[in-house]
Design an enzyme around this catalytic site. Structure first.
Site, PDB file in Angstrom:
ATOM      1  N   CYS A  76      13.340  10.884   6.966  1.00 37.71           N
ATOM      2  CA  CYS A  76      13.149  10.642   8.431  1.00 37.71           C
ATOM      3  C   CYS A  76      14.483  10.871   9.412  1.00 37.71           C
ATOM      4  O   CYS A  76      14.337  11.113  10.440  1.00 37.71           O
ATOM      5  CB  CYS A  76      12.688   8.984   8.614  1.00 37.71           C
ATOM      6  SG  CYS A  76      13.695   7.964   7.617  1.00 37.71           S
ATOM      7  N   GLU A  80       8.231  16.610  14.578  1.00 38.97           N
ATOM      8  CA  GLU A  80       8.829  16.402  13.365  1.00 38.97           C
ATOM      9  C   GLU A  80       8.192  17.400  12.239  1.00 38.97           C
ATOM     10  O   GLU A  80       7.149  17.159  12.148  1.00 38.97           O
ATOM     11  CB  GLU A  80       8.805  14.747  12.789  1.00 38.97           C
ATOM     12  CG  GLU A  80       9.370  14.587  11.510  1.00 38.97           C
ATOM     13  CD  GLU A  80       9.258  13.197  10.980  1.00 38.97           C
ATOM     14  OE1 GLU A  80       8.110  12.504  11.493  1.00 38.97           O
ATOM     15  OE2 GLU A  80      10.119  12.534  10.830  1.00 38.97           O
ATOM     16  N   LYS A 106       0.936  -1.101   0.102  1.00 43.50           N
ATOM     17  CA  LYS A 106      -0.123   0.027   0.119  1.00 43.50           C
ATOM     18  C   LYS A 106       0.803   1.244   0.000  1.00 43.50           C
ATOM     19  O   LYS A 106       1.453   1.765   0.791  1.00 43.50           O
ATOM     20  CB  LYS A 106      -0.983  -0.004   1.348  1.00 43.50           C
ATOM     21  CG  LYS A 106      -2.288   0.731   1.114  1.00 43.50           C
ATOM     22  CD  LYS A 106      -2.074   2.175   0.661  1.00 43.50           C
ATOM     23  CE  LYS A 106      -1.647   3.173   1.662  1.00 43.50           C
ATOM     24  NZ  LYS A 106      -1.504   4.762   1.167  1.00 43.50           N
ATOM     25  N   GLU A 111       8.896   1.603  11.169  1.00 40.29           N
ATOM     26  CA  GLU A 111       9.981   2.656  10.858  1.00 40.29           C
ATOM     27  C   GLU A 111       9.309   3.841  11.105  1.00 40.29           C
ATOM     28  O   GLU A 111       8.492   4.221  10.068  1.00 40.29           O
ATOM     29  CB  GLU A 111      10.577   2.540   9.529  1.00 40.29           C
ATOM     30  CG  GLU A 111      11.247   1.047   9.450  1.00 40.29           C
ATOM     31  CD  GLU A 111      12.523   0.900  10.005  1.00 40.29           C
ATOM     32  OE1 GLU A 111      13.080   1.930  10.694  1.00 40.29           O
ATOM     33  OE2 GLU A 111      13.184   0.027  10.070  1.00 40.29           O
TER      34      GLU A 111
HETATM   35  P1  NAP Z   1       2.166   8.819   7.144  1.00 39.88           P
HETATM   36  O1  NAP Z   1       1.339   9.976   6.764  1.00 39.88           O
HETATM   37  O2  NAP Z   1       2.256   8.086   8.332  1.00 39.88           O
HETATM   38  O3  NAP Z   1       1.696   7.623   5.879  1.00 39.88           O
HETATM   39  C1  NAP Z   1       2.691   6.616   5.779  1.00 39.88           C
HETATM   40  C2  NAP Z   1       1.666   5.484   5.219  1.00 39.88           C
HETATM   41  O4  NAP Z   1       0.625   5.033   5.979  1.00 39.88           O
HETATM   42  C3  NAP Z   1       0.955   5.795   3.909  1.00 39.88           C
HETATM   43  O5  NAP Z   1       0.830   4.815   2.848  1.00 39.88           O
HETATM   44  C4  NAP Z   1      -0.257   6.398   4.442  1.00 39.88           C
HETATM   45  O6  NAP Z   1      -1.411   6.490   3.448  1.00 39.88           O
HETATM   46  C5  NAP Z   1      -0.557   5.237   5.427  1.00 39.88           C
HETATM   47  N1  NAP Z   1      -1.466   5.448   6.334  1.00 39.88           N
HETATM   48  C6  NAP Z   1      -2.384   6.834   6.727  1.00 39.88           C
HETATM   49  N2  NAP Z   1      -3.334   6.833   7.688  1.00 39.88           N
HETATM   50  C7  NAP Z   1      -3.206   5.399   7.842  1.00 39.88           C
HETATM   51  C8  NAP Z   1      -4.105   4.481   8.498  1.00 39.88           C
HETATM   52  N3  NAP Z   1      -5.123   5.284   9.410  1.00 39.88           N
HETATM   53  N4  NAP Z   1      -4.092   3.077   8.638  1.00 39.88           N
HETATM   54  C9  NAP Z   1      -3.030   2.547   7.711  1.00 39.88           C
HETATM   55  N5  NAP Z   1      -2.289   3.295   7.023  1.00 39.88           N
HETATM   56  C10 NAP Z   1      -2.407   4.864   7.115  1.00 39.88           C
HETATM   57  O7  NAP Z   1       3.768   9.260   6.660  1.00 39.88           O
HETATM   58  P2  NAP Z   1       4.338  10.065   5.431  1.00 39.88           P
HETATM   59  O8  NAP Z   1       3.726  11.317   5.626  1.00 39.88           O
HETATM   60  O9  NAP Z   1       3.928   9.177   4.067  1.00 39.88           O
HETATM   61  O10 NAP Z   1       5.801   9.677   5.354  1.00 39.88           O
HETATM   62  C11 NAP Z   1       6.375  10.882   6.262  1.00 39.88           C
HETATM   63  C12 NAP Z   1       6.646   9.968   7.659  1.00 39.88           C
HETATM   64  O11 NAP Z   1       7.653   8.677   7.684  1.00 39.88           O
HETATM   65  C13 NAP Z   1       7.550  10.848   8.533  1.00 39.88           C
HETATM   66  O12 NAP Z   1       7.155  10.833   9.933  1.00 39.88           O
HETATM   67  C14 NAP Z   1       8.903  10.173   8.438  1.00 39.88           C
HETATM   68  O13 NAP Z   1       9.671  10.320   9.513  1.00 39.88           O
HETATM   69  C15 NAP Z   1       8.530   8.821   8.413  1.00 39.88           C
HETATM   70  N6  NAP Z   1       9.664   8.087   7.533  1.00 39.88           N
HETATM   71  C16 NAP Z   1      10.288   6.990   8.524  1.00 39.88           C
HETATM   72  C17 NAP Z   1      11.183   6.379   7.738  1.00 39.88           C
HETATM   73  C18 NAP Z   1      12.149   5.286   8.713  1.00 39.88           C
HETATM   74  O14 NAP Z   1      12.511   4.353   8.334  1.00 39.88           O
HETATM   75  N7  NAP Z   1      11.938   5.428   9.986  1.00 39.88           N
HETATM   76  C19 NAP Z   1      11.462   6.438   6.598  1.00 39.88           C
HETATM   77  C20 NAP Z   1      11.103   7.243   5.726  1.00 39.88           C
HETATM   78  C21 NAP Z   1       9.961   8.106   6.190  1.00 39.88           C
HETATM   79  P3  NAP Z   1      -1.569   8.140   2.834  1.00 39.88           P
HETATM   80  O15 NAP Z   1      -0.906   8.055   1.687  1.00 39.88           O
HETATM   81  O16 NAP Z   1      -3.167   7.943   2.345  1.00 39.88           O
HETATM   82  O17 NAP Z   1      -1.507   8.852   3.873  1.00 39.88           O
END
Ligand code: NAP
Ligand code: MG
Length: 496
Positions: free
Chosen positions: A300, A399, A189, A265
């Site tokens: 991240c 963040e 997804k 992550e």
């Molecule tokens: P996000 O908003 O948490 O979304 C991540 C994924 O989760 C997306 O595919 C999103 O779909 C999905 N999602 C959202 N709400 C959900 C729910 N209720 N149930 C299940 N899935 C759901 O994060 P992002 O904005 O895409 O990415 C940025 C974040 O990723 C930052 O916090 C960053 O630090 C973190 N990150 C961490 C790492 C690591 O390895 N630690 C690496 C890269 C990024 P949608 O697209 O529809 O929102």
């Protein structure tokens, strides 16, 4: 102003797939609903994506389960799986220019980054896990003479992966490559802001010989498709990269449903510490700037809290500001651009909101601080530095996920360690020092999954990646990642 390269012209050079990829075929969402794919380069709509929901996820999970049970992939001898995965890596490599362009069009990072980093690293990831899989042995226990104990690893079954938009295909490959080589069937997804490269890659995987149903992709909103996957009773594990807030929801869904394995992550607020005995202030200033401005801060591990010893702070920040000012936001499709667009309008507004809050809470703006290139219709924010930040301020605790450095002064080493660890996150941390004692002490004291000494972002597919505290658990990359995709089984055999 329009950029000379042009999104419309670039679109002619890529293959765009917008429907779910289920059981080897592109299939529209059963509801018929779609979502717009907006290019943040100029704000134009470049495609409409199938908006999958629970019904489509269920179809994909059924296809994944059937393919798993068939044994066509899960029971293939490791060497054969290895060969198909190597073919897959070759296919991605052969389409690297196209995938790099597609990634840049979809989420706005500079083409030089997608071409030189994102896509080559995807190829490397697939190859690394492909090469590993016929070289890993199971274990025999030290059993008594009349028994044999075998400790074996078996695939989990159906693995769901929910991934973010910042390194869309790379973060996805950190999940699907180890999941596939260990014999699982997978449902991806991708983030709705950037799903196009994953959809195209699934097609390439099929062409490379991965059987139908083994790698499926359901694009759509997280609150529908992602949630349905994490709640599904027939998904054995959900591996997630994204924000801490959504990571917490995913754990809840796992608990509410079938106790599926969860690996997270999540976010970070990583400290980069510069001591007065820093061996090379110019190198450190360059690293401090790029630690936050690479990919417009949507990383991240971004070193967003820049901790500088007060005795050298003003001089050092002037160097960092000089780098920041030299980074002009530009057209992501231009080969010379080093600083591109944020992923979408909402993210841009979130970042601008944090910048406003930084000023309101008393931090001192050194440079940047506003939207850039707004005539283009795209979503750009200038590289921004705040000085005089207190670690309690919002811009030091939350963040931002944008190009904003929060500089914090400290008096001595112990002070730096205390401030660095005063966060809910623990993804990365770093220190610049010539003092061997400080280097070793910091490496052990900093509560983070990655610690860098006299560099930032040193990493490789061979080393694990992941967080402490609310940055998550479970590790991507390296052979350790394979643990997440296998169950450990003990077989005790009595001999007569
Ligand atoms: P996000 O908003 O948490 O979304 C991540 C994924 O989760 C997306 O595919 C999103 O779909 C999905 N999602 C959202 N709400 C959900 C729910 N209720 N149930 C299940 N899935 C759901 O994060 P992002 O904005 O895409 O990415 C940025 C974040 O990723 C930052 O916090 C960053 O630090 C973190 N990150 C961490 C790492 C690591 O390895 N630690 C690496 C890269 C990024 P949608 O697209 O529809 O929102
Ligand atoms: Mg997009």
């Amino acid at each position: 102003m329009t950029f000379s390269t042009g999104v419309a012209a670039a679109l002619k050079k890529v293959t765009i797939r917008t429907e779910a990829f289920i059981n080897g075929e592109f299939t529209p969402a059963q509801s018929g609903e779609t979502l717009p794919c907006i290019s943040p380069i100029d704000g134009s709509e470049i495609a409409r994506l199938s908006a999958c929901d629970a019904a489509d996820v269920d179809l994909a999970v059924k296809a994944a389960r059937a393919s798993f049970e068939s044994g066509l992939w899960s029971k293939l001898p490791p060497r054969k799986r290895r060969q198909i995965m190597l073919n897959f890596a070759d296919m991605v490599e052969a389409h690297a220019d196209e995938l790099a362009l597609l990634e840049t069009l979809d989420m706005g990072k500079p083409i030089r980054n997608t071409r030189n980093a994102d896509i080559p690293l995807v190829v490397q990831t697939i190859r690394y896990y492909a090469e590993a899989i016929d070289k890993i042995y199971d274990e025999l226990g030290p059993s008594p003479h009349d028994a044999v104990s075998m400790i074996v690893r078996e695939p989990l079954g159906v693995v769901g992966a929910v991934t973010p938009w910042n390194f869309p295909l790379l973060m996805a490959s950190w999940k699907f490559a180890p999941a596939l080589v260990t014999g699982n069937s997978v449902v991806m997804k991708p983030a709705e802001q950037a799903s196009l490269t994953m959809l195209r890659t699934a097609e390439l995987a099929a062409e490379a010989g991965i059987p139908a149903g083994v790698l499926n992709v359901v694009p759509g909103n997280g609150a529908q498709a992602g949630k349905a996957m994490a709640l599904h009773m027939d998904v054995d594990a959900v591996v997630f990269t994204g924000s801490t807030a959504v990571g917490k929801l995913i754990m809840g869904y796992g608990a509410q449903s079938n106790l599926k394995r969860i690996a997270l992550e999540c976010g970070g607020k990583s400290p980069q510490i510069v001591m007065e005995d820093c061996p090379d202030f110019d190198a450190a200033a360059m690293a401090a700037a790029w630690a936050v401005f690479y990919d417009q801060g949507q990383v991240c591990t971004a070193g967003t809290r820049l901790l500088v010893q007060n005795s050298v702070k003003d001089e050092f920040l002037a160097k960092v500001a000089a780098v920041a000012k030299s980074l002009k936001p530009g057209d992501p499709l231009d080969e010379n651009t080093r600083f591109g667009a944020l992923v979408d309008e909402a993210q841009m507004n979130t970042v601008l909101g944090y910048i406003e809050k930084g000023g309101a809470e008393g931090a001192k703006l050194v440079c940047g601080g506003g939207r850039a290139l707004s005539d283009s219709g795209g979503f750009y924010v200038a590289p921004t530095i705040f000085d005089g930040v207190d670690n309690k301020m919002t811009i030091a605790q939350e963040e931002i996920f944008g190009p904003v450095i929060s500089a914090i002064g400290f008096d001595d080493f112990d002070d730096a360690m205390r401030i660095a660890n005063d966060t809910i996150y623990g993804l990365a941390a770093g220190i610049w020092t010539s003092n061997l004692n400080y280097a070793h002490k910091a490496s052990r004291t900093l509560r983070a999954g990655n610690v860098w000494v006299n560099c930032w972002d040193g990493s490789d597919i061979t080393t694990p990646f992941g967080g402490f505290k609310q940055s998550g658990f479970g590790r991507d990359r390296s052979l350790h990642a394979l643990d997440k995709y296998t169950e450990l089984k003990t077989i005790w055999m009595k001999l007569s």
